[in-house]
Design a protein around this motif. Structure first.
Motif, PDB file in Angstrom:
ATOM      1  N   SER A  49       0.841  -1.208   0.000  1.00  0.00           N
ATOM      2  CA  SER A  49       0.000   0.000   0.000  1.00  0.00           C
ATOM      3  C   SER A  49       0.865   1.243   0.000  1.00  0.00           C
ATOM      4  O   SER A  49       0.557   2.237  -0.684  1.00  0.00           O
ATOM      5  N   ASP A 170      -6.076  -0.992  -4.878  1.00  0.00           N
ATOM      6  CA  ASP A 170      -5.503  -1.598  -3.674  1.00  0.00           C
ATOM      7  C   ASP A 170      -6.476  -2.650  -3.153  1.00  0.00           C
ATOM      8  O   ASP A 170      -7.491  -2.322  -2.549  1.00  0.00           O
ATOM      9  N   GLU A 171      -6.167  -3.909  -3.391  1.00  0.00           N
ATOM     10  CA  GLU A 171      -7.019  -5.028  -3.004  1.00  0.00           C
ATOM     11  C   GLU A 171      -8.473  -4.801  -3.387  1.00  0.00           C
ATOM     12  O   GLU A 171      -9.369  -4.812  -2.536  1.00  0.00           O
TER      13      GLU A 171
END
Ligand SMILES: Nc1ncnc2c1ncn2[C@@H]1O[C@H](COP(=O)(O)OP(=O)(O)OP(=O)(O)O)[C@@H](O)[C@H]1O
Ligand SMILES: [Mg+2]
Lengths: 250, 410
Positions: A49, A170-171
């Motif tokens: 991240s 992000d995910e």
């Protein structure tokens, strides 16, 4: 080769926690070309991240250089970074981050609002973006009236409404079931086929399998850079210097 | 981000928290309505004084029969009549600060012209009375000395009489009947108009004092040379108090009132009385100003408080907006606009309440008020200013958030 959309050299990010410095990202150097579909994988806390925040111009590095689309952005101020995010980058988050009080169209429009786009034009672009994620008929639904997969689609529509060169996720499938996650990845894949550079952070091998190139992180370091065409070197020595990047840009 | 977009987003976020918005605006509502009321009452009081003084004539004092006690007049009007025309003459002769002393009889009665009639107030006076009260002749002329001396049946009429009996035609030369006695109209009086609280100054007729005494019913009540009152005009406003003292001393001596015994007359200094009243109205205004100031301050702090809460609650939203390209100024403007919207809503309600209150007071109360649109504009401007002032700090705080920290916030 043309100017890479992402070029980092010895990019570092340290956090100061009390008297201790946490090195969240260490000497990260990479070139990502326009049109690539890249996955970043690694265990929790490995700096994925952190890396994405830097690539997305949400954060500034402690050291090293970052050139986005040929422009050195390592030393820009907050408002200049905001402008770059608005023009060049779309974000997709694990938790969707939709505005609860606004319907799908209003959520998708948001980047255009800050771009000073006229209302009519905004509406048109937002509709088109919603259409391209398959939600043309859900424009007036509030987030609470949508399923998780649909919310993530709205978020993706928001990310692409400005037609950015780079989409960072992000995910994006982290809050979704496997089936829906696969659909979302297929959607990102189709965006990539339309020419957008897509970078996805994930834990899961099946998700990473959508990408042509996978960057493996551990303890803040890039430890492996594998593409469908073979394994790339992860040490900066084999990469062109930043100066050469400028040369290439001309 | 365009201002119209900021406004829309502000309104939608306020709508999401209707009750909270309503409670937040309360202080501003009270403050603004107090401002409106304050201006209305203050201006009304001022206007009333000006009108009354204009209606009475400048620097005018009245001497009446009867005894003055603190807070009012005892024994009913004219319960014991002692003032005379000679008193008036003596005042002119003996009180240096007095310019005019005009003895007056007054009655109410039916005035008839042709087959129309009108109930009005009849003054038995001399020309000096008209001068004291600043009555101007509009058409025709005033009484001649000869007419005043010889009870001539002539009359000067006010505008209301012209409207009611002559339907606006010039009445000079016509004959009207007062107490069934015919009087010839020799002049008309320039209108003073209606006061803001509805008193008609122009509903009057004037006849010579001698004529009123000898021809009209009122003469039977004031025998000899007794009069109802004496209207005085002081030489200047500064001399009003001196004049009052001079006249009191002089009349006590003339009426042979022993030291310590109460006066059998009283001097009424209307301007002073009005000043005292104005003072109490000013106090009222001041009180309202204090209420307004405190409410606006509290209202402003309330807005600041709620905006701080709102910024904290919406940290993620701020982070998201920044991620999609909002600059710091965009975030700042968004929250300041929101604070301003809250206080403008409060301001609008406050203006409505304040004006409503004033209208009610004007309609049902004896309270003089002036409704000025200007004060509404000022109050709204003030409300907007408060929104900006107290909204700035929370908005600034929001605009300085780090997007990553903001996005992480649960
Ligand atoms: N604001 C911060 N302050 C201090 N340390 C931080 C901060 N943000 C991240 N870190 C640290 O940096 C390291 C990398 O964090 P990061 O969030 O990038 O990991 P990640 O790979 O995304 O993990 P996950 O898969 O769990 O999301 C971690 O050790 C984390 O504790
Ligand atoms: Mg993470």
């Amino acid at each position: 080769m043309s100017v890479p959309i992402i070029r980092t050299r010895q990019l570092c990010r340290e956090y100061l926690v009390g008297a201790q410095t946490v090195k969240a990202l260490i000497d990260f150097s990479v070139d990502i070309q326009h049109g690539e579909f890249v996955a970043i994988v690694g265990p929790s806390g490995s700096g994925k991240s952190t890396c994405m925040h830097l690539l997305g111009c949400l954060d500034t590095p402690s050291a090293g250089e970052y050139h986005l689309d040929g422009q050195n952005i390592s030393r820009l101020d907050a408002d200049a970074l905001a402008g770059i995010r608005r023009r060049k980058i779309g974000f997709v988050f694990q938790s969707f981050n939709l505005l609860g009080g606004a319907n799908a169209i209003a959520n998708v429009e948001l980047p255009l609002v800050y771009g000073g786009v006229s209302r009519a034009q905004r509406l048109e672009q937002a509709r088109a973006a919603l259409d391209s994620v398959g939600l043309a008929d859900r424009g007036h639904h509030l987030p609470a009236q949508l399923s998780g997969g649909q919310m993530q689609r709205v978020a993706i529509a928001r990310a692409i409404v400005n037609r950015p060169a780079l989409v960072l996720a992000d995910e994006p499938t982290g809050a979704l079931d496997t089936q829906t996650g696969q659909e979302i990845m297929a959607l990102l894949e189709s965006l990539n086929r339309c020419g957008m550079t897509v970078v996805v952070i994930t834990h899961e091998a099946e998700i990473a399998a959508f990408a042509q190139r996978v960057l493996y992180f551990r303890d803040g370091r890039l430890i492996e850079d594998r593409s469908t065409s073979g394994v790339n070197a992860v040490t900066p020595t084999t990469l062109p210097k930043i100066g050469e990047a400028h040369h290439e840009a001309q | 981000m365009k201002l119209s977009d900021s406004l829309l987003s502000a309104v939608s976020s306020l709508r999401a928290n209707k009750l909270r918005t309503a409670l937040t605006t309360l202080g501003i509502i009270i403050g603004v309505s107090a401002v409106i009321a304050m201006v209305g009452v203050g201006k009304g009081a001022q206007l009333r004084i000006e009108e009354t003084i204009q209606g009475l004539g400048e620097n005018v004092l009245f001497v009446r029969n009867g005894t003055s006690v603190a807070g009012g007049v005892r024994g009913g009007a004219n319960s014991k009549i002692s003032l005379t025309e000679a008193d008036a003459a003596a005042i002119i002769a003996g009180a240096p600060s007095i310019l005019i002393a005009a003895p007056t009889l007054r009655a109410t009665g039916q005035i008839i012209f042709g087959n129309t009639n009108w109930f009005s107030t009849i003054y038995g006076v001399g020309d000096t009375y008209l001068q004291a009260r600043d009555w101007q002749i509009e058409n025709g002329r005033t009484f001649s000395t000869n007419e005043e001396r010889s009870s001539t049946k002539v009359v000067i009429v006010g505008q209301t009489i012209i409207d009611q009996l002559f339907f606006g035609q010039d009445p000079v030369g016509e004959t009207i009947r007062i107490d069934r006695i015919p009087f010839r109209v020799v002049g008309t009086i320039r209108a003073k108009g209606e006061s803001s609280w509805g008193r008609d100054h122009d509903d009057v007729v004037f006849v010579p004092l001698s004529a009123a005494r000898s021809r009209l019913d009122v003469g039977k009540r004031y025998r000899g040379n007794l009069v109802r009152d004496i209207t005085l005009k002081a030489r200047s406003a500064d001399l009003l108090e001196t004049a009052e003292q001079e006249v009191t001393d002089l009349l006590r001596e003339r009426h042979r009132i022993r030291p310590g015994a109460p006066d059998d007359f009283y001097v009424r200094n209307v301007a002073q009385y009005l000043e005292a009243r104005a003072k109490s109205e000013r106090t009222m205004s001041l009180l309202l100003a204090a209420v307004a100031g405190i409410s606006l301050l509290v209202g402003g702090i309330g807005i600041m408080n709620i905006m701080l809460v709102s910024v904290t609650e919406r940290t993620r939203e701020v982070g998201l907006r920044m991620a999609v390209g909002a600059r710091r100024i965009d975030i700042l403007v968004q929250f300041v606009t929101e604070a301003m919207a809250v206080s403008l809503i409060g301001g609008a309600i406050g203006v409505a309440l304040g004006l409503g209150g004033l209208l009610t007071a004007a309609r049902f109360g004896d309270w003089p008020v002036v409704i000025s649109p200007f004060s509404a504009v000022i109050a709204m401007g003030f409300a907007a200013l408060i929104g900006v002032f107290f909204g700035y700090y929370p908005a600034h705080k929001a605009s300085r958030l780090d997007p990553i920290v903001a996005l992480r916030r649960e």
